[in-house]
Structure formats: structure tokens, C-alpha cells
Write an enzyme that holds these catalytic residues in place. Structure first.
Site, PDB file in Angstrom:
ATOM      1  N   LYS A 202       0.859  -1.185   0.000  1.00  0.00           N
ATOM      2  CA  LYS A 202       0.000   0.000   0.000  1.00  0.00           C
ATOM      3  C   LYS A 202       0.896   1.236   0.000  1.00  0.00           C
ATOM      4  CE  LYS A 202      -1.862   2.576   3.074  1.00  0.00           C
ATOM      5  NZ  LYS A 202      -1.792   3.850   2.310  1.00  0.00           N
ATOM      6  N   GLY A 253       7.051   5.375   8.323  1.00  0.00           N
ATOM      7  CA  GLY A 253       6.169   6.522   8.528  1.00  0.00           C
ATOM      8  C   GLY A 253       6.392   7.151   9.885  1.00  0.00           C
ATOM      9  N   GLU A 275      10.410   1.819  10.395  1.00  0.00           N
ATOM     10  CA  GLU A 275      11.318   2.964  10.341  1.00  0.00           C
ATOM     11  C   GLU A 275      10.484   4.208  10.546  1.00  0.00           C
ATOM     12  OE1 GLU A 275      13.215   5.896   7.606  1.00  0.00           O
ATOM     13  OE2 GLU A 275      14.220   4.052   6.990  1.00  0.00           O
ATOM     14  N   CYS A 309      13.693  11.051   6.538  1.00  0.00           N
ATOM     15  CA  CYS A 309      13.771  10.606   7.931  1.00  0.00           C
ATOM     16  C   CYS A 309      15.182  10.734   8.498  1.00  0.00           C
ATOM     17  CB  CYS A 309      13.295   9.161   8.042  1.00  0.00           C
ATOM     18  SG  CYS A 309      11.533   8.942   7.721  1.00  0.00           S
ATOM     19  N   GLU A 407      10.090  16.845  15.365  1.00  0.00           N
ATOM     20  CA  GLU A 407      10.536  16.693  13.986  1.00  0.00           C
ATOM     21  C   GLU A 407       9.792  17.668  13.091  1.00  0.00           C
ATOM     22  OE1 GLU A 407      11.420  12.984  10.949  1.00  0.00           O
ATOM     23  OE2 GLU A 407       9.598  12.920  12.172  1.00  0.00           O
TER      24      GLU A 407
END
Length: 538
Positions: A202, A253, A275, A309, A407
């Protein structure tokens, strides 16, 4: 007026006048879009529009999947997996090597599509393609090393033969993000395929076309039909059905969503690799090569407009070189070119969406309102496109500011001075994240020693993130709230297998021989164990 790119075919120029409107406008040929979207497993009759962040223009309407479509995708994948698991590694490897070449053969088409869907600069899109090709080649070349049956020491030397098999888990569910739509959509699935699994993927709703083209190329390389299924739709609707049907889940994500995925996997007693987020630090030591460090900081902070990331959001710079480093870093940042273009001329592209732009703007506004200084950037650029934001350097960021510990996931970095390296390490380890870090120094041994003190899954010396990310034999992943599990290397393929131990006992049983008492057997066994210890046997 329309004009096709002879190397790719699908691109059409939009009706803008570049002399008066610098914002790009692109479209895709309807037939090209239809050829890709028919790969989505969908019977709902619903579609969702995808628009390009470069100019806001619609690119496609993606068929949407429902829970029944997820069921159908897994059923097809399971049927295909049975035969695939019996396919020799040599045949699987040959497909991967053909895929490697196809990626480069179709380079321009892939880079165009990545740029259109994500808004990133072409040079950043190319890094995706290169990483995906490297991943395919690595697992093709090392398949036997990771998957062949392995002999280990048996219980009784000469009498116990013990082997470890690697059994595929079955069907792997992969939920991938929008920020690296080519490599993240496929790279985690390649080792799953090599290990004998099928995949139901997905991809993120904003970058479906890139994932669909990459999947199509896998079939062109020889991957059996139905082995890789694609569903499309919001994670809140399809995430739970995917987890309910998967034998393993790979998710990339946010940390918040990752926790939910982990909990649902735990309920089913299936494994997962996650992750997640990062607030990654770069340390510029007093002996750092400043020109190289400034160049590395630009790449590490502003690649893909900071939507990475492993990108740097905190720069800790030694007092002794702070002013000289900042001068170089600011100058390079201010010299960057921004633009909505599919060619190689721009250094930084667009953010992906209004939500990302709002987050970046809010973090910068909050910091400035509380006393931070903007050394470069700091503004949105709607003249270039709907979601552009300048590469931004902040100084004087304090713990009460949102961007200090949260973040940003955008082109914003905070600068901090340090005098003592132990203090810099402690500050770099602050917070809950632990994904990536970078150290710039002329003393490689010193850098590697400091790396062991950082609570991060990857640490790069004299590079921001590319050295570890491009080392396919090395595992990549996060500590603490940055995730669990690893991609790449042996860990990246073994996560998709069950270790099965098979031991064959010969000559003597692991029990008293005929007529021997249990006590006598225990005494003899003890003598044997002592003898093996003296001989240095395991």
C-alpha cells in the site's frame, strides 16, 4: 500545445507562460495513467485525485481499494507465493539483475514521475533510483549467502548433524511513505521476494503512480504475475485489514502510526519492522574540514526539501570553528536554486503538501516569535509553487520552541554551539529519537569512537546520511522512538524468514544406550562435556 518527451512519452507541457509565471505546469497522457492505475486492486468504483505539488495541477484519479479488495489481493498473492517459494535462487537473482538494468534504461521516465508526484529536485529523485538499483543488485549477488541452508555445530560432534533453513514467512504487507516514492515503495519488498515471499503493498496515496510504474518494471523483468499486489486508499481504512492478513508487516512513517502498527501486529503475534521519525544531529568537531562540512550540511539538511527521515535538523558546532562554519554554511544555503522543474538545474524542490508547508511555517514562526534568529531563508515561496519554502537556518533555538525537539520534516535546521565534545554527544542524544547522526572530523578514529556513544541506528563520518544508506551490506534502522528492525544487509532479508533448525542424530542416541541406567548415562555425558570444554569445543 503539447509535446512528448521522446525518452519517456507521458509528459505534456501545461499552458503557462514561463516569462510571467515561473510555476511549472505539467500533465500526464490519459492512456499512460490508465496503464498504470489498472494495476491497483479495486472494485469500489471510487477514485481519489492526485495533484502535483510543483504547480497544483491534477495528475491522475487513482482507483481506491476496500477491505474486500485487500482480501482479494492477499488471496492472489498467496496462490502465487506457493510456486515462487520453489523457484531457484538463480532465477530470482536473474530477475533482480534485469530489474537493475531496467531501472536505468527507464531512468528519465522514472525521474519525471517522481518529480511530478513528489515535487523533489531531479538530483534527489536520481538518488532514489540509484538506491533501488543497488538494493536489487545486492540481494541478487548475495542471495545464497543469506538464504542457503547453513551447517552449525551439533550437540555431539560426529553424531549430530545440525542445519538451519530459512523458510519464507508467506505474504509480506508493505506500507510505504510519500517522501521517497520510488525506493521506499520497492526496496523493502525486494528482499521479501528474494526470500520466497509474496508482497501486498500500500504505497502512500500522494505518490501512487511512481510505485505502480516501479511494480510494472518488476513484471517486465520477469517477476511472476500476482506475486506483487497493490492496493490504494487511506491508511486508516486499509492499514488494519492489511495487518490482519499479513504474515509480516514492514512500515515506514510516523512514530505515532508506528506504535499503532506495532500494537496490532503484537495482537496477531506477527513480526514487524518500523522505520519512524528522527530529529537527527550533526556534530562539527573543532578539527572538521569546514568546506566539506558545509557542503555536507547543505546536502544533509536540504535534500528533498528536508523531507527525509535521516536528514539533519540539529547542527552542533564546536566553538573554535563555529563562526567560520556558519559563514560557509549560510553562503552555500543562500546560493541554492529553488524551482518547479523536472530538469537538473534546481538544488531544492517543493514540499509535498499544504500540511507539510503549514508545519514548517508554524515551526519557523514559533521559533522567531520566541527569539530565534533567521540566518537564511524563513519564507514560503508561492511564486514558485503552492508548497515551496526557502531553505532555512535558525540560531538561538531554545527548548521552549516547537522545533527544538519535534521533527519538522522540512528544510529547517537549528544551529548550536558546543565547547566540550562530551557535552555535544549528550545534547545530540537528548530526546526520544535515535535514527541517524553525522560527525565531521579529520580524525576518523576519533569520529568512530564518538559514534559508539550516540544512540542512533546509523552514524556517518564526514557524510550526512549517504554513506550508511548506500552501504547495502550494512543494516539501516533506528533506536528508541525511531523504530525497530532493520532494512538492508542480512537483517533486511532475514526479517522475512523463519529460522528452522533441523538436526539429524546418528550412531548414538541422546539417551541411555540399551541396558544403561540414567545415572550411568549422566556420568558419561558429564565426562564428555568436560572433555569437549578442555578441547575448546562449543
Amino acid at each position: 500545445m503539447s509535446a512528448q518527451n521522446p525518452q519517456t512519452g507521458p509528459l505534456v507541457d501545461g499552458p503557462h507562460d514561463p516569462e510571467h509565471d515561473p510555476r511549472a505546469s505539467y500533465a500526464l497522457e490519459p492512456g499512460y495513467v490508465a496503464g498504470l492505475t489498472r494495476r491497483v486492486v479495486s472494485t469500489t468504483g471510487r477514485t481519489a485525485e492526485v495533484a502535483s505539488p510543483l504547480g497544483g495541477q491534477p495528475l491522475a484519479h487513482i482507483p481506491q481499494s476496500g477491505a474486500e479488495d485487500v482480501d482479494a489481493a492477499f488471496a492472489r498473492a498467496r496462490r502465487a507465493q506457493v510456486a515462487w517459494a520453489r523457484t531457484p535462487l538463480e532465477e530470482r537473482s536473474a530477475i533482480f539483475l534485469r530489474y537493475h538494468d531496467l531501472l536505468f534504461d527507464r531512468r528519465d521516465e522514472l525521474l519525471d514521475l517522481v518529480g511530478l508526484e513528489s515535487g523533489k529536485a531531479r538530483k534527489d529523485a536520481y538518488l532514489e533510483l540509484a538506491h533501488l538499483a543497488l538494493t536489487a543488485r545486492y540481494y541478487a549477488r548475495t542471495a545464497h549467502q543469506h538464504l542457503d541452508t547453513r551447517r552449525v555445530a551439533g550437540m555431539i560432534p560426529g553424531a549430530t548433524r545440525t542445519e538451519i533453513n530459512r523458510i519464507p514467512k508467506g505474504v509480506v504487507g508493505i506500507i510505504s511513505p510519500w517522501n521517497y516514492p520510488l525506493t521506499m515503495a520497492i526496496c523493502d519488498g525486494l528482499p521479501a521476494l528474494m526470500a520466497g515471499n509474496a508482497v501486498v503493498a500500500k504505497p502512500d496515496a500522494q505518490t501512487m503512480l511512481t510505485a505502480l510504474l516501479a511494480t510494472q518494471l518488476l513484471e517486465e523483468a520477469g517477476m511472476p504475475a500476482d506475486l506483487w499486489q497493490v492496493v490504494a486508499g487511506p491508511g486508516r481504512e486499509l492499514g488494519a485489514p492489511m495487518i490482519q492478513r499479513s504474515d509480516y508487516i514492514c512500515f515506514t512513517g510516523s512514530t505515532a502510526t508506528g506504535r499503532i502498527v506495532a500494537q496490532q501486529c503484537a495482537d496477531r503475534l506477527i513480526g514487524c519492522s518500523l522505520e519512524l521519525g528522527g530529529k537527527n544531529p550533526m556534530l562539527v568537531l573543532r578539527d572538521a574540514p569546514l568546506e566539506r562540512a558545509a557542503d555536507g550540511a547543505v546536502r544533509g539538511v536540504f535534500s528533498n526539501a528536508g523531507q527525509l527521515c535521516v536528514s539533519m535538523e540539529r547542527l552542533f558546532v564546536a566553538d573554535q570553528v563555529y563562526d567560520r562554519f556558519v559563514e560557509r554554511f549560510v553562503a552555500r544555503t543562500e546560493a541554492m536554486t529553488l524551482g518547479a522543474s523536472l530538469d537538473w538545474s534546481v538544488d531544492m524542490g517543493s514540499l509535498i503538501s499544504q500540511d507539510q508547508l503549514d508545519t514548517v511555517q508554524a515551526h519557523v514562526d514559533d521559533a522567531v516569535a520566541k527569539g530565534a534568529r533567521v540566518l537564511a531563508g524563513g519564507r514560503a515561496r508561492p511564486d514558485l509553487g503552492p508548497y515551496f519554502f526557502e531553505p532555512t537556518i535558525l540560531e538561538g533555538v531554545t527548548p521552549d520552541m516547537t522545533c527544538f525537539g519535534h521533527e519538522t520534516f522540512g528544510p529547517v535546521v537549528s544551529l548550536y554551539r558546543f565547547h566540550d565534545e562530551s557535552d555535544a554527544v549528550a545534547r545530540a542524544n537528548e530526546g526520544d529519537y535515535g535514527l541517524n547522526a553525522s560527525i565531521y572530523t579529520r580524525d576518523g578514529a576519533r569520529g568512530r569512537a564518538l559514534a559508539r556513544q550516540l544512540r542512533c541506528g546509523t552514524v556517518n563520518i564526514n557524510e550526512a546520511y549517504g554513506a550508511t544508506f548506500g552501504s547495502l551490506a550494512a543494516p539501516m534502522g533506528g533506536m528508541r522512538d525511531s523504530g525497530m528492525g532493520r532494512r538492508q544487509g542480512a537483517e533486511g532479508i532475514h526479517r522475512y524468514t523463519e529460522a528452522q533448525s533441523v538436526a539429524t542424530q546418528r550412531l548414538v542416541p541422546i539417551a541411555p544406550m540399551l541396558g544403561m541406567s540414567e545415572e550411568t548415562n549422566a556420568k558419561l555425558f558429564t565426562l564428555g562435556l568436560r572433555a569437549m570444554k578442555k578441547l575448546g569445543k562449543a
